[in-house]
Design an enzyme around this catalytic site. Structure first.
Site, PDB file in Angstrom:
ATOM      1  N   CYS A   1      27.682 -81.027  -3.325  1.00  0.00           N
ATOM      2  CA  CYS A   1      27.086 -82.346  -2.627  1.00  0.00           C
ATOM      3  C   CYS A   1      27.612 -82.354  -1.119  1.00  0.00           C
ATOM      4  O   CYS A   1      28.594 -82.151  -0.718  1.00  0.00           O
ATOM      5  CB  CYS A   1      27.544 -83.775  -3.252  1.00  0.00           C
ATOM      6  SG  CYS A   1      27.044 -83.847  -4.969  1.00  0.00           S
TER       7      CYS A   1
ATOM      8  N   ARG B   1      27.146 -75.699   0.782  1.00  0.00           N
ATOM      9  CA  ARG B   1      27.917 -76.403  -0.091  1.00  0.00           C
ATOM     10  C   ARG B   1      27.526 -76.199  -1.699  1.00  0.00           C
ATOM     11  O   ARG B   1      28.073 -76.540  -2.492  1.00  0.00           O
ATOM     12  CB  ARG B   1      28.300 -77.837   0.037  1.00  0.00           C
ATOM     13  CG  ARG B   1      28.948 -77.812   1.443  1.00  0.00           C
ATOM     14  CD  ARG B   1      29.087 -79.424   1.832  1.00  0.00           C
ATOM     15  NE  ARG B   1      29.784 -80.024   1.157  1.00  0.00           N
ATOM     16  CZ  ARG B   1      31.057 -80.357   1.178  1.00  0.00           C
ATOM     17  NH1 ARG B   1      31.811 -79.788   2.122  1.00  0.00           N
ATOM     18  NH2 ARG B   1      31.675 -81.171   0.622  1.00  0.00           N
TER      19      ARG B   1
ATOM     20  N   TRP C   1      24.630 -81.564  -5.982  1.00  0.00           N
ATOM     21  CA  TRP C   1      24.816 -80.581  -6.948  1.00  0.00           C
ATOM     22  C   TRP C   1      25.181 -81.395  -8.346  1.00  0.00           C
ATOM     23  O   TRP C   1      26.278 -81.991  -8.505  1.00  0.00           O
ATOM     24  CB  TRP C   1      26.140 -79.916  -6.539  1.00  0.00           C
ATOM     25  CG  TRP C   1      26.576 -78.399  -7.284  1.00  0.00           C
ATOM     26  CD1 TRP C   1      25.810 -77.273  -6.979  1.00  0.00           C
ATOM     27  CD2 TRP C   1      27.580 -78.301  -8.202  1.00  0.00           C
ATOM     28  NE1 TRP C   1      26.474 -76.428  -7.693  1.00  0.00           N
ATOM     29  CE2 TRP C   1      27.346 -77.005  -8.576  1.00  0.00           C
ATOM     30  CE3 TRP C   1      28.223 -79.350  -8.915  1.00  0.00           C
ATOM     31  CZ2 TRP C   1      28.393 -76.603  -9.613  1.00  0.00           C
ATOM     32  CZ3 TRP C   1      29.078 -78.759  -9.816  1.00  0.00           C
ATOM     33  CH2 TRP C   1      29.099 -77.540 -10.202  1.00  0.00           C
TER      34      TRP C   1
ATOM     35  N   ASN D   1      29.195 -88.606  -3.287  1.00  0.00           N
ATOM     36  CA  ASN D   1      29.983 -87.164  -3.501  1.00  0.00           C
ATOM     37  C   ASN D   1      31.422 -87.322  -4.488  1.00  0.00           C
ATOM     38  O   ASN D   1      31.897 -88.315  -3.868  1.00  0.00           O
ATOM     39  CB  ASN D   1      30.181 -86.438  -2.289  1.00  0.00           C
ATOM     40  CG  ASN D   1      30.760 -85.011  -2.335  1.00  0.00           C
ATOM     41  OD1 ASN D   1      30.668 -84.409  -3.610  1.00  0.00           O
ATOM     42  ND2 ASN D   1      31.314 -84.230  -1.217  1.00  0.00           N
ATOM     43  N   GLY D   2      31.307 -86.349  -5.506  1.00  0.00           N
ATOM     44  CA  GLY D   2      32.487 -86.720  -6.308  1.00  0.00           C
ATOM     45  C   GLY D   2      31.976 -86.926  -7.703  1.00  0.00           C
ATOM     46  O   GLY D   2      31.039 -86.836  -8.136  1.00  0.00           O
TER      47      GLY D   2
ATOM     48  N   GLU E   1      39.460 -59.329  -7.090  1.00  0.00           N
ATOM     49  CA  GLU E   1      38.852 -60.036  -6.031  1.00  0.00           C
ATOM     50  C   GLU E   1      37.620 -59.428  -5.944  1.00  0.00           C
ATOM     51  O   GLU E   1      36.504 -60.041  -5.690  1.00  0.00           O
ATOM     52  CB  GLU E   1      39.459 -59.952  -4.738  1.00  0.00           C
ATOM     53  CG  GLU E   1      38.605 -60.604  -3.482  1.00  0.00           C
ATOM     54  CD  GLU E   1      38.123 -62.183  -3.471  1.00  0.00           C
ATOM     55  OE1 GLU E   1      38.396 -62.778  -4.655  1.00  0.00           O
ATOM     56  OE2 GLU E   1      37.394 -62.453  -2.828  1.00  0.00           O
TER      57      GLU E   1
ATOM     58  N   LYS F   1      33.663 -61.243  -6.362  1.00  0.00           N
ATOM     59  CA  LYS F   1      32.740 -61.197  -5.350  1.00  0.00           C
ATOM     60  C   LYS F   1      31.401 -60.653  -6.114  1.00  0.00           C
ATOM     61  O   LYS F   1      30.246 -61.314  -5.670  1.00  0.00           O
ATOM     62  CB  LYS F   1      32.960 -60.006  -4.375  1.00  0.00           C
ATOM     63  CG  LYS F   1      33.757 -60.558  -3.174  1.00  0.00           C
ATOM     64  CD  LYS F   1      33.582 -61.664  -2.369  1.00  0.00           C
ATOM     65  CE  LYS F   1      33.715 -62.845  -2.831  1.00  0.00           C
ATOM     66  NZ  LYS F   1      35.028 -63.662  -2.776  1.00  0.00           N
TER      67      LYS F   1
ATOM     68  N   GLU G   1      29.703 -63.223  -8.388  1.00  0.00           N
ATOM     69  CA  GLU G   1      29.181 -64.299  -7.878  1.00  0.00           C
ATOM     70  C   GLU G   1      27.890 -64.194  -7.130  1.00  0.00           C
ATOM     71  O   GLU G   1      26.876 -64.911  -7.241  1.00  0.00           O
ATOM     72  CB  GLU G   1      30.126 -64.663  -6.537  1.00  0.00           C
ATOM     73  CG  GLU G   1      31.414 -65.305  -6.966  1.00  0.00           C
ATOM     74  CD  GLU G   1      32.304 -65.654  -5.672  1.00  0.00           C
ATOM     75  OE1 GLU G   1      32.613 -64.801  -4.991  1.00  0.00           O
ATOM     76  OE2 GLU G   1      32.337 -66.997  -5.321  1.00  0.00           O
TER      77      GLU G   1
ATOM     78  N   HIS H   1      43.834 -50.784 -24.250  1.00  0.00           N
ATOM     79  CA  HIS H   1      44.214 -51.986 -25.128  1.00  0.00           C
ATOM     80  C   HIS H   1      43.019 -52.591 -25.515  1.00  0.00           C
ATOM     81  O   HIS H   1      43.300 -53.629 -25.920  1.00  0.00           O
ATOM     82  CB  HIS H   1      45.478 -52.525 -24.625  1.00  0.00           C
ATOM     83  CG  HIS H   1      46.753 -51.760 -24.385  1.00  0.00           C
ATOM     84  ND1 HIS H   1      47.398 -51.389 -25.464  1.00  0.00           N
ATOM     85  CD2 HIS H   1      47.246 -51.305 -23.285  1.00  0.00           C
ATOM     86  CE1 HIS H   1      48.340 -50.292 -24.816  1.00  0.00           C
ATOM     87  NE2 HIS H   1      48.220 -50.559 -23.539  1.00  0.00           N
TER      88      HIS H   1
ATOM     89  N   LYS I   1      30.447 -74.430  -2.701  1.00  0.00           N
ATOM     90  CA  LYS I   1      31.382 -73.960  -1.622  1.00  0.00           C
ATOM     91  C   LYS I   1      32.788 -74.577  -1.964  1.00  0.00           C
ATOM     92  O   LYS I   1      33.653 -74.204  -1.804  1.00  0.00           O
ATOM     93  CB  LYS I   1      30.911 -74.041  -0.142  1.00  0.00           C
ATOM     94  CG  LYS I   1      31.973 -73.683   0.622  1.00  0.00           C
ATOM     95  CD  LYS I   1      32.029 -72.112   0.708  1.00  0.00           C
ATOM     96  CE  LYS I   1      32.985 -71.774   1.807  1.00  0.00           C
ATOM     97  NZ  LYS I   1      33.641 -70.520   1.422  1.00  0.00           N
TER      98      LYS I   1
HETATM   99  C1  F6R Z   1      34.916 -67.077  -4.344  1.00  0.00           C
HETATM  100  C2  F6R Z   1      35.234 -68.378  -3.907  1.00  0.00           C
HETATM  101  C3  F6R Z   1      35.923 -69.205  -4.885  1.00  0.00           C
HETATM  102  C4  F6R Z   1      37.061 -70.116  -4.085  1.00  0.00           C
HETATM  103  C5  F6R Z   1      37.657 -71.141  -4.961  1.00  0.00           C
HETATM  104  C6  F6R Z   1      38.690 -71.881  -4.354  1.00  0.00           C
HETATM  105  O1  F6R Z   1      34.091 -66.555  -3.404  1.00  0.00           O
HETATM  106  O2  F6R Z   1      34.654 -68.878  -2.934  1.00  0.00           O
HETATM  107  O3  F6R Z   1      36.235 -68.780  -6.122  1.00  0.00           O
HETATM  108  O4  F6R Z   1      37.867 -69.121  -3.538  1.00  0.00           O
HETATM  109  O5  F6R Z   1      36.682 -72.140  -5.365  1.00  0.00           O
HETATM  110  O6  F6R Z   1      38.134 -72.720  -3.130  1.00  0.00           O
HETATM  111  P1  F6R Z   1      39.207 -73.015  -1.935  1.00  0.00           P
HETATM  112  O7  F6R Z   1      39.779 -71.865  -1.414  1.00  0.00           O
HETATM  113  O8  F6R Z   1      38.433 -73.944  -0.923  1.00  0.00           O
HETATM  114  O9  F6R Z   1      40.335 -74.006  -2.659  1.00  0.00           O
END
Ligand code: F6R
Length: 609
Positions: free
Chosen positions: A2, A27, A75, A101-102, A482, A486, A489, A505, A604
């Site tokens: 949002c 976002r 969102w 928002n929230g 990681e 990526k 996502e 395993h 985001k």
């Molecule tokens: C992955 C990504 C998310 C954030 C997670 C934590 O690309 O962006 O997994 O890393 O939502 O977000 P922050 O760092 O803002 O607490």
């Protein structure tokens, strides 16, 4: 997650609101809307889907007149994405409109009470409840500030709420709790937004609204109040980055731009905490005598921030010989962890992630000291932690993080080295060599980026894969999780990351002809062991690719797809190995025609649980 924008000033509000909302697209959202005051009347326009629909409906803003307004990208949490559920919401008389928002946790209970008092609801949202609650108290007390403070006294949950009242046609009111909100002031206008990029074009003078602070925004500035409606003095912060930093700067996507910014981000983060070749935490406030006594570290975070914590665990334990535990913030917050005397490091790009913020509060409740590793200045986690290490990644717009993760790694290395120095677990000469080596990372990342076409070609070759496995040991495993995230996502390819020794395993049953298995091979003595695991999958038909430190001679394997990363100290290899993995995810996403910067279902900044 949002986005909120508000404006009151001399200009037409709608184009400013639409422009601000565009800057907050990163976002994540699935519908959008605006409410604009004109001659004491509120006009509301809402649309499901992308902002361009709202732009078309309003003739890019020209069709909705007025100099005071609020806008929102939603969102969906309560209720599907639809025009009805989109914000702004209003009362039946259309004399009050609000965006939010929230999450209002007790919305069902409040809704039932309002229904008993004669209110009707048209949407499934908690925001309509919030709006009508404000309306109820406004009608009761005929005071816009009081209505908002009464609202805050009755709701549980998180909110950034902006409200317009027809009887105050040149004012926007707002309040926040655990959801971000900033206020910007400029000559002839005032702004509110969920994040700085939305208003950077107009002003760099920004106030961070504190929890439970009410704001009254007029064209000549902002006034802040506590819940007792007493005025509160606040000092604005000057934003040092410019609008260009929040634009694509010639790259096709924010993600690619941010991948390319990583050499600078590493250098900037090092410069922040390394002075004259020595790690200096005075700005952070962490004193040597505190570090010396430290006998444990707990690291919490979500997603990539958690992954950075996993790398940190290996590095801190190896060089500072202090026990480290890494936990998902969403688990830590609820499991009543046993802890005493540890430092809790909360890693977060946004500084607003609900689970990480709750984990921080849980740690403080247990009397533990907290260090925030945060990118966004003035964010909730930064404000509530005892110490703050600001990563210098600059604004990160792409939903999938790259440069913030990289900056978090640097913060972790510096913390580990400083701890080792204070605890004297390694010689001064080694400390100095490690710091010197860190300074070579920007140039090494540059070299990897210069070779990105190789990864692009590999992406073209593997674009049809539906299953990808990342394996490695130690830090190579940590970087694999990681890389796998990526890929999931943004390319929407199913992927798993496994500690190489664990594959046998169970998971190896998933390997079949053509499955892509990507081995990360940077950890000296562990390389041969992971190679054996790769060979095991190769003999079951897997296609193997590897990310390998330059100069390492792999045993005879017949692996054809080998991507080299420059040599560095073994503690820092994640910073290099992650680059080809980020690029692979990026190119696969592009080739599959996905919306790279705004992947489906993601937001985001995850400000709800
Ligand atoms: C992955 C990504 C998310 C954030 C997670 C934590 O690309 O962006 O997994 O890393 O939502 O977000 P922050 O760092 O803002 O607490």
């Amino acid at each position: 997650m949002c986005g909120i924008v508000g404006y009151i000033g001399k200009e037409q509000a709608t184009p400013i609101l639409l422009d601000g909302l565009k800057k907050l697209e990163y976002r994540g959202y699935d519908s959008a809307g605006i409410a604009v005051m004109n001659g004491g009347e509120i006009n509301i326009v809402k649309a499901k889907g992308r902002l361009k629909v709202l732009c078309q409906m309003t003739d890019d803003g020209a069709a909705v007149k007025g100099a005071c307004g609020i806008g929102h990208t939603r969102w969906a949490t309560h209720g599907e994405p639809s025009e009805t559920n989109a914000h702004p919401h209003c009362n039946d008389e259309k004399t009050i409109a609000a965006v939010h928002n929230g999450i209002i946790e007790n919305y069902a209970e409040l809704k039932a009470k309002l229904i008993r008092r004669g209110y009707t609801f048209y949407s499934q949202t908690d925001t309509e409840v919030a709006t009508k609650l404000v309306d109820y108290y406004y009608k009761k007390y005929n005071d816009p500030l009081r209505a908002i403070s009464e609202f805050a006294l009755r709701v549980r949950g998180s909110y950034a709420l902006a409200v317009m009242y027809c009887e105050y046609p040149e004012t926007v009111f707002a309040i926040r709790k655990d959801s971000p909100m900033i206020i910007g002031t400029a000559k002839g206008g005032a702004f509110l937004a969920s994040d700085v990029p939305a208003i950077l074009k107009y002003t760099k003078s920004v106030y961070y609204v504190d929890n439970l602070e009410i704001v009254r925004l007029k064209s000549d500035g902002a006034t802040f109040f506590n819940l007792d409606r007493e005025e509160v003095e606040k000092v604005p912060v000057e934003i040092t980055w410019d609008a260009e930093a929040a634009e694509k700067g010639g790259f096709e996507h924010f993600m690619l731009k941010e991948i390319h910014e990583q050499p600078k981000v590493i250098a900037d983060t090092l410069n922040y905490a390394v002075k004259n070749g020595k790690i200096d935490f005075s700005e952070i406030g962490l004193e040597n005598k505190f570090l010396k006594k430290l006998n444990g570290v707990i690291i919490v975070g979500c997603g990539s921030a958690y992954h950075a914590g996993v790398v940190m665990q290996y590095v801190i334990e190896d060089i500072a010989r202090v026990p480290v535990r890494v936990e998902l913030a969403s688990e830590f917050r609820y499991r009543n962890p046993v802890a005493s005397g540890e430092l809790v490091i909360v890693i977060s790009q946004s500084g607003e992630t609900a689970d990480s913020l709750a984990a921080l509060r849980e740690a403080k409740k247990k009397g533990l000291k907290t260090l925030a590793v945060v990118n966004v200045l003035g964010s909730s986690i930064a404000r509530e932690a005892d110490y703050v290490f600001y990563t210098k990644a600059g604004p990160e717009i792409s939903v999938a993080t790259t440069k913030a993760y990289t900056a978090q790694l640097i913060a972790g290395y510096l913390f580990a080295i400083k701890l080792a120095e204070v605890k004297k677990t390694v010689d001064a000469a080694v400390i100095s060599a490690l710091v010197t080596e860190l300074k070579t990372l920007p140039e090494k990342v540059e070299r990897l980026l210069a070779d990105k076409e190789k990864i692009q070609k590999f992406a073209a070759e593997t674009v049809d894969k539906n299953n990808v496995f990342f394996i490695g040991r130690g830090i190579d495993y940590a970087v694999g999780i990681e890389g796998s995230l990526k890929l999931k996502e943004i390319s929407y390819i199913h992927s798993e990351a496994y500690a190489a020794g664990e594959l046998k395993h169970g998971t190896i049953s998933l390997i079949e002809k053509g499955t892509l298995v990507l081995g990360v091979l940077t950890q000296g003595a562990l390389i041969e062991k992971t190679v054996s695991n790769l060979v095991e999958t190769q003999s079951r038909g897997a296609l193997i690719a590897t990310v390998v430190t330059q100069g390492v001679r792999l045993p005879e394997t017949g692996f054809e797809r080998v991507f080299y990363v420059p040599e560095t100290d073994s503690h820092f290899t994640a910073s290099l190995a992650v680059i080809p993995l980020q690029l692979l995810a990026y190119y696969l996403s592009v080739l599959r025609g996905n919306d790279v910067d705004k992947p489906r279902n993601l937001a985001k900044s995850v400000t709800v649980e």
